[in-house]
Design a protein around this motif. Structure first.
Motif, short mmCIF file in Angstrom:
data_model
loop_
_atom_site.label_atom_id
_atom_site.label_comp_id
_atom_site.label_asym_id
_atom_site.label_seq_id
_atom_site.Cartn_x
_atom_site.Cartn_y
_atom_site.Cartn_z
N ALA A 55 0.82 -1.22 0.00
CA ALA A 55 0.00 0.00 0.00
C ALA A 55 0.85 1.27 0.00
CB ALA A 55 -0.95 -0.01 1.20
N LYS A 56 1.96 1.26 0.73
CA LYS A 56 2.79 2.46 0.80
C LYS A 56 3.37 2.82 -0.56
CE LYS A 56 4.15 2.21 5.67
NZ LYS A 56 5.29 2.11 6.63
N GLN A 57 3.78 1.82 -1.33
CA GLN A 57 4.34 2.08 -2.66
C GLN A 57 3.28 2.65 -3.60
OE1 GLN A 57 6.09 -2.15 -2.47
NE2 GLN A 57 7.29 -1.18 -4.07
N ILE A 58 2.07 2.11 -3.51
CA ILE A 58 0.99 2.61 -4.36
C ILE A 58 0.62 4.04 -3.97
CG2 ILE A 58 -1.43 2.29 -5.01
CD1 ILE A 58 -0.98 -0.73 -4.73
N TYR A 59 0.54 4.29 -2.67
CA TYR A 59 0.18 5.64 -2.23
C TYR A 59 1.23 6.67 -2.64
CZ TYR A 59 -1.25 9.65 0.45
OH TYR A 59 -1.64 10.92 0.80
N ASN A 81 -5.82 0.97 4.12
CA ASN A 81 -4.56 0.92 3.38
C ASN A 81 -4.06 2.30 2.97
OD1 ASN A 81 -3.70 -1.75 3.33
ND2 ASN A 81 -4.98 -2.28 1.57
N TYR A 82 -4.98 3.17 2.57
CA TYR A 82 -4.62 4.50 2.08
C TYR A 82 -5.21 5.60 2.96
CZ TYR A 82 -3.63 1.24 -1.55
OH TYR A 82 -3.15 0.13 -2.19
N THR A 83 -6.11 5.23 3.83
CA THR A 83 -6.81 6.19 4.68
C THR A 83 -5.87 6.92 5.62
OG1 THR A 83 -8.72 4.70 4.64
CG2 THR A 83 -8.74 6.47 6.27
N PHE A 84 -4.99 6.19 6.29
CA PHE A 84 -4.11 6.81 7.28
C PHE A 84 -3.14 7.79 6.63
CE2 PHE A 84 -5.05 2.47 9.04
CZ PHE A 84 -6.00 2.91 9.96
N SER A 85 -2.64 7.45 5.45
CA SER A 85 -1.75 8.37 4.73
C SER A 85 -2.52 9.58 4.23
CB SER A 85 -1.08 7.65 3.56
OG SER A 85 -0.24 6.62 4.02
N LEU A 86 -3.72 9.35 3.71
CA LEU A 86 -4.55 10.46 3.23
C LEU A 86 -4.86 11.43 4.36
CD1 LEU A 86 -7.05 8.59 0.88
CD2 LEU A 86 -5.49 10.40 0.18
N GLN A 87 -5.17 10.90 5.52
CA GLN A 87 -5.53 11.76 6.65
C GLN A 87 -4.38 12.69 7.02
OE1 GLN A 87 -4.31 11.34 10.06
NE2 GLN A 87 -5.64 12.96 10.90
N GLU A 88 -3.16 12.23 6.84
CA GLU A 88 -2.00 13.07 7.15
C GLU A 88 -1.76 14.14 6.10
OE1 GLU A 88 1.28 10.43 7.51
OE2 GLU A 88 0.60 9.52 9.39
#
Length: 295
Positions: A55-59, A81-88
Protein backbone atom coordinates in the motif's frame (compact mmCIF):
# COMPACT_ATOMS: atom_id res chain seq x y z
CA UNK A 1 -21.43 10.89 -24.85
CA UNK A 2 -19.32 10.98 -27.96
CA UNK A 3 -19.39 8.01 -30.28
CA UNK A 4 -16.23 5.96 -29.87
CA UNK A 5 -14.30 4.21 -32.61
CA UNK A 6 -14.02 1.25 -30.23
CA UNK A 7 -16.93 -1.10 -30.89
CA UNK A 8 -16.39 -3.29 -27.82
CA UNK A 9 -18.83 -2.63 -24.98
CA UNK A 10 -16.33 -2.58 -22.13
CA UNK A 11 -18.96 -1.97 -19.46
CA UNK A 12 -20.85 -5.07 -20.59
CA UNK A 13 -17.58 -6.97 -20.55
CA UNK A 14 -17.06 -5.75 -16.98
CA UNK A 15 -20.54 -6.93 -16.00
CA UNK A 16 -19.98 -10.35 -17.53
CA UNK A 17 -16.68 -10.57 -15.67
CA UNK A 18 -18.51 -10.27 -12.34
CA UNK A 19 -19.91 -13.76 -12.92
CA UNK A 20 -17.87 -16.79 -11.95
CA UNK A 21 -16.38 -19.31 -14.37
CA UNK A 22 -19.70 -21.18 -14.48
CA UNK A 23 -21.73 -18.10 -15.41
CA UNK A 24 -23.20 -17.55 -11.95
CA UNK A 25 -23.10 -14.32 -9.98
CA UNK A 26 -21.19 -14.94 -6.69
CA UNK A 27 -23.33 -14.47 -3.61
CA UNK A 28 -21.14 -11.70 -2.20
CA UNK A 29 -21.75 -9.62 -5.31
CA UNK A 30 -25.49 -9.39 -4.61
CA UNK A 31 -26.02 -10.23 -0.94
CA UNK A 32 -25.32 -7.18 1.24
CA UNK A 33 -25.61 -9.17 4.47
CA UNK A 34 -23.02 -11.68 3.28
CA UNK A 35 -20.70 -8.84 2.25
CA UNK A 36 -21.13 -7.20 5.66
CA UNK A 37 -20.32 -10.49 7.39
CA UNK A 38 -17.11 -10.76 5.36
CA UNK A 39 -15.95 -7.31 6.43
CA UNK A 40 -16.97 -7.83 10.06
CA UNK A 41 -14.81 -10.96 10.16
CA UNK A 42 -11.94 -9.22 8.36
CA UNK A 43 -11.90 -6.29 10.79
CA UNK A 44 -11.72 -8.60 13.79
CA UNK A 45 -8.44 -10.04 12.49
CA UNK A 46 -6.68 -6.69 12.11
CA UNK A 47 -4.03 -5.43 14.49
CA UNK A 48 -3.43 -1.73 15.18
CA UNK A 49 -3.41 0.15 11.85
CA UNK A 50 -2.45 -3.02 9.99
CA UNK A 51 -2.23 -2.42 6.24
CA UNK A 52 -1.03 -4.37 3.20
CA UNK A 53 2.71 -4.26 2.48
CA UNK A 54 2.34 -2.84 -1.03
CA UNK A 55 0.00 0.00 0.00
CA UNK A 56 2.79 2.46 0.80
CA UNK A 57 4.34 2.08 -2.66
CA UNK A 58 0.99 2.61 -4.36
CA UNK A 59 0.18 5.64 -2.23
CA UNK A 60 3.56 7.18 -3.00
CA UNK A 61 2.63 7.11 -6.70
CA UNK A 62 -0.83 8.54 -6.05
CA UNK A 63 0.36 11.26 -3.69
CA UNK A 64 1.78 13.46 -6.45
CA UNK A 65 -1.78 13.90 -7.74
CA UNK A 66 -3.03 15.10 -4.34
CA UNK A 67 -2.35 18.80 -3.68
CA UNK A 68 -1.61 20.13 -0.22
CA UNK A 69 -4.64 21.17 1.84
CA UNK A 70 -7.03 19.31 -0.48
CA UNK A 71 -10.42 17.92 0.40
CA UNK A 72 -10.72 14.24 -0.50
CA UNK A 73 -13.33 11.52 -0.85
CA UNK A 74 -12.05 7.97 -0.40
CA UNK A 75 -14.31 5.26 -1.82
CA UNK A 76 -14.27 1.92 -0.01
CA UNK A 77 -11.45 2.53 2.48
CA UNK A 78 -11.55 -1.02 3.86
CA UNK A 79 -9.04 -1.43 6.71
CA UNK A 80 -7.30 1.82 5.85
CA UNK A 81 -4.56 0.92 3.38
CA UNK A 82 -4.62 4.50 2.08
CA UNK A 83 -6.81 6.19 4.68
CA UNK A 84 -4.11 6.81 7.28
CA UNK A 85 -1.75 8.37 4.73
CA UNK A 86 -4.55 10.46 3.23
CA UNK A 87 -5.53 11.76 6.65
CA UNK A 88 -2.00 13.07 7.15
CA UNK A 89 -1.87 14.79 3.75
CA UNK A 90 -5.31 16.30 3.16
CA UNK A 91 -7.27 18.97 4.96
CA UNK A 92 -10.63 17.19 4.85
CA UNK A 93 -11.27 13.48 4.32
CA UNK A 94 -14.65 11.87 3.65
CA UNK A 95 -14.77 8.08 3.87
CA UNK A 96 -17.58 6.35 1.97
CA UNK A 97 -18.28 2.69 2.55
CA UNK A 98 -21.30 0.39 2.44
CA UNK A 99 -20.02 -1.62 5.40
CA UNK A 100 -20.85 -0.59 8.96
CA UNK A 101 -18.00 -2.79 10.19
CA UNK A 102 -15.46 -0.93 8.06
CA UNK A 103 -16.54 2.48 9.30
CA UNK A 104 -16.75 1.30 12.91
CA UNK A 105 -13.20 -0.05 12.66
CA UNK A 106 -11.82 3.19 11.19
CA UNK A 107 -13.65 5.51 13.59
CA UNK A 108 -11.50 4.33 16.50
CA UNK A 109 -8.48 5.99 14.88
CA UNK A 110 -10.14 9.35 14.27
CA UNK A 111 -11.94 10.09 17.54
CA UNK A 112 -12.60 13.83 17.83
CA UNK A 113 -11.01 14.45 14.42
CA UNK A 114 -13.57 16.71 12.77
CA UNK A 115 -11.59 16.71 9.52
CA UNK A 116 -12.54 13.06 8.93
CA UNK A 117 -16.18 12.33 8.09
CA UNK A 118 -17.91 9.00 7.57
CA UNK A 119 -20.66 8.21 5.10
CA UNK A 120 -22.37 4.84 5.40
CA UNK A 121 -23.58 4.18 1.87
CA UNK A 122 -22.66 2.39 -1.29
CA UNK A 123 -20.83 4.71 -3.67
CA UNK A 124 -23.73 4.47 -6.10
CA UNK A 125 -26.17 5.79 -3.46
CA UNK A 126 -24.00 8.23 -1.50
CA UNK A 127 -25.14 11.88 -1.47
CA UNK A 128 -21.93 13.91 -1.45
CA UNK A 129 -20.62 17.37 -2.09
CA UNK A 130 -17.76 17.81 -4.57
CA UNK A 131 -14.24 17.48 -3.15
CA UNK A 132 -10.89 18.35 -4.70
CA UNK A 133 -9.88 14.71 -4.98
CA UNK A 134 -11.90 11.50 -5.37
CA UNK A 135 -9.88 8.32 -4.91
CA UNK A 136 -10.69 4.62 -4.74
CA UNK A 137 -8.31 1.66 -4.72
CA UNK A 138 -9.43 -1.94 -5.32
CA UNK A 139 -12.99 -1.05 -4.33
CA UNK A 140 -14.92 -1.65 -7.56
CA UNK A 141 -15.54 -5.40 -7.42
CA UNK A 142 -19.27 -5.05 -6.55
CA UNK A 143 -19.96 -2.07 -8.81
CA UNK A 144 -22.12 -3.29 -11.68
CA UNK A 145 -22.96 -0.01 -13.43
CA UNK A 146 -19.34 0.95 -13.89
CA UNK A 147 -19.93 3.82 -16.31
CA UNK A 148 -22.15 5.50 -13.71
CA UNK A 149 -19.45 4.94 -11.10
CA UNK A 150 -16.86 6.68 -13.28
CA UNK A 151 -19.21 9.52 -14.22
CA UNK A 152 -19.95 10.15 -10.55
CA UNK A 153 -16.24 10.19 -9.69
CA UNK A 154 -15.64 12.67 -12.48
CA UNK A 155 -18.51 14.88 -11.34
CA UNK A 156 -17.51 14.99 -7.67
CA UNK A 157 -13.78 15.59 -8.26
CA UNK A 158 -12.92 19.27 -8.58
CA UNK A 159 -9.22 18.71 -9.31
CA UNK A 160 -8.43 15.01 -9.82
CA UNK A 161 -10.02 11.57 -9.82
CA UNK A 162 -7.74 8.65 -8.99
CA UNK A 163 -8.32 4.91 -9.39
CA UNK A 164 -5.90 2.28 -8.16
CA UNK A 165 -6.14 -1.38 -9.13
CA UNK A 166 -3.73 -4.22 -8.52
CA UNK A 167 -3.41 -6.46 -11.54
CA UNK A 168 -1.48 -9.42 -12.97
CA UNK A 169 0.28 -11.31 -14.19
CA UNK A 170 -1.03 -14.43 -12.50
CA UNK A 171 1.45 -16.53 -10.51
CA UNK A 172 3.73 -18.05 -13.17
CA UNK A 173 3.29 -21.68 -12.14
CA UNK A 174 -0.36 -21.48 -13.25
CA UNK A 175 0.77 -20.64 -16.77
CA UNK A 176 2.91 -23.77 -16.73
CA UNK A 177 0.00 -25.83 -15.45
CA UNK A 178 -2.06 -24.62 -18.39
CA UNK A 179 0.56 -24.76 -21.12
CA UNK A 180 2.38 -27.95 -20.15
CA UNK A 181 -0.34 -29.99 -18.46
CA UNK A 182 -3.50 -28.61 -20.06
CA UNK A 183 -5.38 -27.51 -16.95
CA UNK A 184 -8.02 -24.80 -17.04
CA UNK A 185 -7.04 -21.83 -14.89
CA UNK A 186 -9.07 -19.13 -13.13
CA UNK A 187 -7.57 -16.11 -14.83
CA UNK A 188 -8.94 -12.71 -13.72
CA UNK A 189 -12.18 -11.88 -15.53
CA UNK A 190 -11.93 -8.11 -14.98
CA UNK A 191 -8.93 -5.81 -15.12
CA UNK A 192 -7.78 -2.20 -15.11
CA UNK A 193 -7.63 -1.95 -18.91
CA UNK A 194 -11.41 -2.22 -19.11
CA UNK A 195 -11.72 0.85 -16.88
CA UNK A 196 -9.22 2.78 -19.01
CA UNK A 197 -11.27 1.93 -22.09
CA UNK A 198 -14.57 2.78 -20.41
CA UNK A 199 -13.18 6.18 -19.52
CA UNK A 200 -12.04 6.67 -23.11
CA UNK A 201 -15.50 5.80 -24.41
CA UNK A 202 -16.97 8.34 -21.99
CA UNK A 203 -14.69 11.00 -23.44
CA UNK A 204 -12.13 10.97 -20.62
CA UNK A 205 -8.48 10.67 -21.62
CA UNK A 206 -6.97 9.30 -18.41
CA UNK A 207 -3.35 8.84 -17.47
CA UNK A 208 -2.34 5.30 -16.53
CA UNK A 209 0.88 4.50 -14.71
CA UNK A 210 2.03 0.95 -13.98
CA UNK A 211 3.86 0.20 -10.75
CA UNK A 212 5.87 -3.01 -10.43
CA UNK A 213 5.38 -4.80 -7.10
CA UNK A 214 6.42 -8.04 -5.47
CA UNK A 215 4.57 -10.27 -3.03
CA UNK A 216 6.23 -13.06 -1.04
CA UNK A 217 4.16 -16.05 0.05
CA UNK A 218 5.54 -18.10 2.95
CA UNK A 219 4.54 -21.64 3.88
CA UNK A 220 5.43 -23.96 6.74
CA UNK A 221 5.47 -27.07 4.56
CA UNK A 222 4.78 -28.43 1.09
CA UNK A 223 1.22 -29.43 1.92
CA UNK A 224 0.33 -25.83 2.76
CA UNK A 225 2.09 -24.63 -0.39
CA UNK A 226 0.28 -27.08 -2.67
CA UNK A 227 -3.11 -26.36 -1.09
CA UNK A 228 -2.74 -22.58 -1.47
CA UNK A 229 -1.22 -22.60 -4.94
CA UNK A 230 -3.71 -24.96 -6.59
CA UNK A 231 -6.87 -22.97 -5.81
CA UNK A 232 -6.99 -21.38 -9.27
CA UNK A 233 -7.18 -24.71 -11.09
CA UNK A 234 -10.68 -25.06 -12.53
CA UNK A 235 -10.54 -28.78 -13.20
CA UNK A 236 -12.32 -30.84 -10.55
CA UNK A 237 -9.43 -33.31 -10.51
CA UNK A 238 -5.73 -32.71 -10.95
CA UNK A 239 -2.43 -34.46 -10.29
CA UNK A 240 -0.62 -32.94 -7.30
CA UNK A 241 2.66 -34.02 -8.91
CA UNK A 242 1.95 -31.55 -11.72
CA UNK A 243 1.41 -28.78 -9.17
CA UNK A 244 4.70 -29.65 -7.47
CA UNK A 245 6.62 -29.75 -10.73
CA UNK A 246 5.23 -26.39 -11.85
CA UNK A 247 6.18 -24.75 -8.54
CA UNK A 248 9.79 -25.98 -8.37
CA UNK A 249 11.31 -23.18 -10.53
CA UNK A 250 9.70 -20.46 -8.40
CA UNK A 251 10.20 -21.52 -4.79
CA UNK A 252 13.09 -21.63 -2.36
CA UNK A 253 13.54 -22.64 1.26
CA UNK A 254 14.67 -19.85 3.56
CA UNK A 255 15.11 -20.32 7.32
CA UNK A 256 12.97 -23.44 7.33
CA UNK A 257 10.06 -21.94 5.38
CA UNK A 258 9.11 -22.23 1.74
CA UNK A 259 9.00 -18.87 -0.06
CA UNK A 260 7.34 -18.05 -3.36
CA UNK A 261 8.02 -14.58 -4.79
CA UNK A 262 5.46 -13.25 -7.23
CA UNK A 263 5.86 -10.11 -9.33
CA UNK A 264 2.67 -8.23 -10.11
CA UNK A 265 1.61 -4.66 -10.94
CA UNK A 266 -0.64 -1.87 -9.79
CA UNK A 267 -2.33 0.49 -12.22
CA UNK A 268 -2.79 4.10 -11.12
CA UNK A 269 -5.41 5.69 -13.37
CA UNK A 270 -6.09 9.39 -12.95
CA UNK A 271 -7.58 12.33 -14.78
CA UNK A 272 -8.61 15.93 -14.44
CA UNK A 273 -12.42 16.14 -14.37
CA UNK A 274 -14.17 17.05 -17.60
CA UNK A 275 -17.68 18.24 -18.37
CA UNK A 276 -19.80 15.25 -19.37
CA UNK A 277 -23.37 16.29 -18.64
CA UNK A 278 -25.82 13.87 -17.06
CA UNK A 279 -24.68 13.51 -13.47
CA UNK A 280 -22.93 16.88 -13.62
CA UNK A 281 -26.21 18.57 -14.54
CA UNK A 282 -27.98 17.02 -11.54
CA UNK A 283 -25.16 17.69 -9.09
CA UNK A 284 -26.50 21.03 -7.90
CA UNK A 285 -29.83 19.42 -7.01
CA UNK A 286 -28.03 16.87 -4.82
CA UNK A 287 -25.86 19.32 -2.87
CA UNK A 288 -28.60 20.30 -0.42
CA UNK A 289 -29.30 16.67 0.43
CA UNK A 290 -25.65 15.70 0.81
CA UNK A 291 -25.11 16.97 4.34
CA UNK A 292 -27.80 14.66 5.75
CA UNK A 293 -25.84 11.59 4.65
CA UNK A 294 -22.82 12.27 6.89
CA UNK A 295 -22.53 10.36 10.13
Amino acid sequence: MKESPLTINFEQQWKEGMHDWHGKMPERMIDDKLEEAFWAQSMQKKTYKQTDTHAKQIYKKMKRHIPASASCIEIGPGWGNYTFSLQEDVEKLTLVDGSESVLHYLKQYFVDDEAVQFVHAKWEDAMLEPHDIVVGVNCYYRMYEMNETLIKMNALAKKRAIIGLTTGPIQPHYEMLQQKYGYKIKYPRRDYIQIVNMLYQLGIYADCEMLKLERTYRYENEEALFAAQSKKILDSQFDIAHVKASLVPFIEEIQGKIEYRHTFYAAIISWEPVKLGGYDDNLELNKHAASSAYL
